[in-house]
Design a protein around this motif. Sequence first.
Motif, PDB file in Angstrom:
ATOM      1  N   GLY A  75      38.956  33.225  72.455  1.00  0.00           N
ATOM      2  CA  GLY A  75      37.724  33.900  72.901  1.00  0.00           C
ATOM      3  C   GLY A  75      36.733  32.980  73.580  1.00  0.00           C
ATOM      4  O   GLY A  75      35.534  33.042  73.316  1.00  0.00           O
ATOM      5  N   LYS A  76      37.195  32.135  74.465  1.00  0.00           N
ATOM      6  CA  LYS A  76      36.324  31.096  75.039  1.00  0.00           C
ATOM      7  C   LYS A  76      36.167  31.246  76.549  1.00  0.00           C
ATOM      8  O   LYS A  76      37.021  31.812  77.217  1.00  0.00           O
ATOM      9  N   MET A  77      35.079  30.687  77.064  1.00  0.00           N
ATOM     10  CA  MET A  77      34.947  30.566  78.522  1.00  0.00           C
ATOM     11  C   MET A  77      34.171  29.297  78.872  1.00  0.00           C
ATOM     12  O   MET A  77      33.465  28.729  78.042  1.00  0.00           O
ATOM     13  N   GLY A 180      24.424  31.760  67.555  1.00  0.00           N
ATOM     14  CA  GLY A 180      25.032  30.548  67.008  1.00  0.00           C
ATOM     15  C   GLY A 180      26.200  30.010  67.806  1.00  0.00           C
ATOM     16  O   GLY A 180      26.932  29.155  67.329  1.00  0.00           O
ATOM     17  N   ARG A 181      26.399  30.527  68.973  1.00  0.00           N
ATOM     18  CA  ARG A 181      27.385  29.960  69.895  1.00  0.00           C
ATOM     19  C   ARG A 181      26.600  29.421  71.086  1.00  0.00           C
ATOM     20  O   ARG A 181      25.630  30.049  71.513  1.00  0.00           O
ATOM     21  N   ALA A 182      27.026  28.284  71.598  1.00  0.00           N
ATOM     22  CA  ALA A 182      26.300  27.688  72.720  1.00  0.00           C
ATOM     23  C   ALA A 182      27.269  26.989  73.650  1.00  0.00           C
ATOM     24  O   ALA A 182      28.258  26.425  73.201  1.00  0.00           O
ATOM     25  N   ARG A 283      30.849  32.741  60.397  1.00  0.00           N
ATOM     26  CA  ARG A 283      31.005  33.487  61.651  1.00  0.00           C
ATOM     27  C   ARG A 283      31.901  32.697  62.586  1.00  0.00           C
ATOM     28  O   ARG A 283      32.163  31.528  62.350  1.00  0.00           O
ATOM     29  N   GLY A 284      32.296  33.357  63.666  1.00  0.00           N
ATOM     30  CA  GLY A 284      33.137  32.618  64.600  1.00  0.00           C
ATOM     31  C   GLY A 284      33.309  33.350  65.903  1.00  0.00           C
ATOM     32  O   GLY A 284      32.633  34.340  66.183  1.00  0.00           O
ATOM     33  N   CYS A 285      34.244  32.850  66.687  1.00  0.00           N
ATOM     34  CA  CYS A 285      34.525  33.424  67.998  1.00  0.00           C
ATOM     35  C   CYS A 285      35.606  34.499  67.842  1.00  0.00           C
ATOM     36  O   CYS A 285      36.304  34.536  66.826  1.00  0.00           O
ATOM     37  N   PRO A 286      35.795  35.334  68.860  1.00  0.00           N
ATOM     38  CA  PRO A 286      36.832  36.362  68.781  1.00  0.00           C
ATOM     39  C   PRO A 286      38.233  35.743  68.695  1.00  0.00           C
ATOM     40  O   PRO A 286      38.439  34.605  69.126  1.00  0.00           O
ATOM     41  N   ASN A 287      39.161  36.514  68.162  1.00  0.00           N
ATOM     42  CA  ASN A 287      40.581  36.125  68.088  1.00  0.00           C
ATOM     43  C   ASN A 287      40.814  34.832  67.323  1.00  0.00           C
ATOM     44  O   ASN A 287      41.727  34.067  67.640  1.00  0.00           O
ATOM     45  N   CYS A 288      39.987  34.562  66.319  1.00  0.00           N
ATOM     46  CA  CYS A 288      40.106  33.303  65.593  1.00  0.00           C
ATOM     47  C   CYS A 288      40.232  33.574  64.098  1.00  0.00           C
ATOM     48  O   CYS A 288      39.460  34.367  63.552  1.00  0.00           O
ATOM     49  N   ASN A 289      41.188  32.907  63.448  1.00  0.00           N
ATOM     50  CA  ASN A 289      41.257  33.018  61.983  1.00  0.00           C
ATOM     51  C   ASN A 289      40.852  31.703  61.307  1.00  0.00           C
ATOM     52  O   ASN A 289      41.201  31.445  60.180  1.00  0.00           O
ATOM     53  N   THR A 291      37.463  30.737  61.676  1.00  0.00           N
ATOM     54  CA  THR A 291      35.998  30.870  61.725  1.00  0.00           C
ATOM     55  C   THR A 291      35.204  29.696  61.139  1.00  0.00           C
ATOM     56  O   THR A 291      35.072  29.569  59.935  1.00  0.00           O
ATOM     57  N   CYS A 292      34.664  28.896  62.011  1.00  0.00           N
ATOM     58  CA  CYS A 292      34.065  27.639  61.559  1.00  0.00           C
ATOM     59  C   CYS A 292      32.540  27.656  61.565  1.00  0.00           C
ATOM     60  O   CYS A 292      31.912  26.628  61.311  1.00  0.00           O
ATOM     61  N   GLY A 293      31.926  28.795  61.877  1.00  0.00           N
ATOM     62  CA  GLY A 293      30.458  28.829  61.889  1.00  0.00           C
ATOM     63  C   GLY A 293      29.926  29.084  60.493  1.00  0.00           C
ATOM     64  O   GLY A 293      29.954  30.209  59.991  1.00  0.00           O
ATOM     65  N   THR A 481      41.332  28.024  75.890  1.00  0.00           N
ATOM     66  CA  THR A 481      41.278  28.402  74.477  1.00  0.00           C
ATOM     67  C   THR A 481      40.596  27.295  73.685  1.00  0.00           C
ATOM     68  O   THR A 481      40.397  26.196  74.204  1.00  0.00           O
ATOM     69  N   CYS A 482      40.287  27.578  72.439  1.00  0.00           N
ATOM     70  CA  CYS A 482      39.665  26.586  71.561  1.00  0.00           C
ATOM     71  C   CYS A 482      40.698  25.535  71.163  1.00  0.00           C
ATOM     72  O   CYS A 482      41.833  25.865  70.833  1.00  0.00           O
ATOM     73  N   ARG A 483      40.270  24.299  71.141  1.00  0.00           N
ATOM     74  CA  ARG A 483      41.207  23.219  70.812  1.00  0.00           C
ATOM     75  C   ARG A 483      41.311  22.964  69.312  1.00  0.00           C
ATOM     76  O   ARG A 483      42.108  22.150  68.864  1.00  0.00           O
TER      77      ARG A 483
END
Length: 610
Positions: A75-77, A180-182, A283-289, A291-293, A481-483
């Motif tokens: 879920g990244k851009m 909380g996402r930046a 919390r976290g980003c979409p499509n992620c299991n 969740t690191c927030g 994608t997230c690394r």
Amino acid sequence: MKGWNGKLLRVDLTKGKTVLQEYSGEFAKRFVGGRGFAVKLLWDELRLGTDPLSPENMLIFATGPLTGFVIPNSGKMVIASKSPLTGGYGDGNIGTQASVNLRKSGIDAVMVTGKAEKPSYLLVEDEKTEIRDAADLWGLDSYKAEEKLKEAHGRAAGVVLIGQSGENQVRIATVVSQEGRAGGRPGMGAVMGSKNLKALVLHGTKELPAIDPSQLKDMGQESYRAILKKDNYKFWKRQGTMATVEWCQEHSTLPTHNFREGVFDEADAISGTTMEKIVTKQRGCPNCNMTCGNVIEDSEGRESELDYENVTMLGSDIGLGDIRKVATLNRMCDEFGLDTISAGSAIAFAMEAAEKKLLDLDITWGDFENAKTLLTDIAHRRDAGDLLSLGVKRAGEKLSGGASNFAIHVKGLECSAYDCHLCPGMALSFGTSPIGAHHKDAWVISWEISTGRRAEYNPEKADKVIEFQRIRGGMFESLVTCRFPWIELGFELDWYPRYFEAATGVKTSLDELYTLGDRVYALMRAFWVREFGGSWSRQMDYPPRRWFDEPLTKGPLKGSTLDRDEYDSLLQAYYGKRGWDDRGIPTKSTMNRLDLGAEAAELEKYVRLE
Ligand code: PTT
Ligand code: SF4
């Protein structure tokens, strides 16, 4: 074309027009997506010498061919532009529903130019686009503005936006989303504000186009299961990036008192272990299991989502050892849309300047109340906040008395939270990062410390920096994608060429994806060199002076500094391995090898290529 939507939305805010444009398969294959797309578009279309805060600058929101598919952490851009902080290529990576929705609208990237006559936001509903009035949003913090937009457009809307600091064109303003996402440390929020653009609101209802959807779906399910089984998964879910506080303290790399020291007396009070006891939700980003927030209640009873960088730059680096107060500063940054790393660095710089009587400001180390006031002043460019809103490099140049010696940055971007008095490999990573001092491309510090830190300037460190830059800065930033599954849990890299093939039908290998990384790197470097022309020099790839000139005075590494000559040899080794010349400019043969012949010919108009 499958995998890619093949469409780019061009938005001209001056004319109030949007155009949906198809891009070629050749462009897609050569630059893949995200950062690759962004740098190629900026290279081809941005006029040399453009003022980053002028309407002519381009602001790009780019997903990649993996973004949005139900595969790990997609879920990244990337948000990119010519940076008002550094004057070079700038970008950041954000995890948000907006990335998924953009892809589902049938669009892969949005490119914004011009300046709206009045505050506006862009609404995209599938391929229907509209520039709307944002008068009632302008002046609101990012939480309130996002809430209003969701009330108007539904909870499923994906929103990326700016707070007041972006509106005020603060050069350390970032773009934010979902409380909380930046993303976009090098002033991407200021570029958005300079265009009178408050937000992008994105809806998408289409199926993402994969060449082999069932294979991709199966691989996605298998991958999520594989992630759950990783040894470190449970600990990661407990602490996320916050585990790094204790690790950095142990290894004397915790930024403390404006990077004077690598250990902080009150580190325990801001650690992951302390946080664990008071977490209220994740919390976290979409499509992620993964969740690191990690969210805690701040000193004012409000939610704040913590990460290692935020907590150390607004904690140890400014001498504040109270996690709830740090959380308050963090929340303020998210509301204002200020980058936490640069904001923390600016406050630390101000504290040191005040201590040295170079700045007439009532603030001392750990001074929470005055730090709050200063953050608010930075966001609104008032009083000393106006000076600091320029970033520490410019602030140092404007103050007399050697303030530049303690402005902690590379190329104008404030350093993220790793003290490198005795980490030459990590210092090289900061020095050669393509956006200024950010750890995102090559976080080699963990490898460096675990493999014998005292073999200090071994050229193997240059190899490691390049390897990581290829994987993190090239492959992940272009796919997009997230690394974290890979770097934090050891999720295997060879999943990525397999996802890519199932999505696009293009057979590839990790080696080919690393070559993509090299291509993107050479072009980002070419962008910098073209912009800086005669004033470009290898000195721009040096880390902050403090790490060379002022030894640590505390902790197990007391007395340590970097060595200039040794660093320079390591930098030379890095250039050699990359196929760049002594000035750090890719040679003609390197550009040709990377299929950048036309780009080399363009660069040669401005600088002699070897
Ligand atoms: C990123 C930088 C980081 S890196 C952090 S914490 W980190 C800071 N976060 C901020 C924040 O929060 N609020 C705020 N106002 N400013 C902030 N500035 C800082 O910005 C983030 C995660 C993290 S948490 C990291 S490392 C990884 N970064 C990735 C990356 O760069 N690429 C990629 N393919 N995957 C990544 N996964 C991880 O994402 P910038 P996010 Mg970030 C609140 O943007 O400009 O790159 O700077 O995106 O969605 O918040 O996730 O310990
Ligand atoms: Fe987002 Fe964290 Fe998941 Fe990565 S691991 S996708 S940063 S929530």
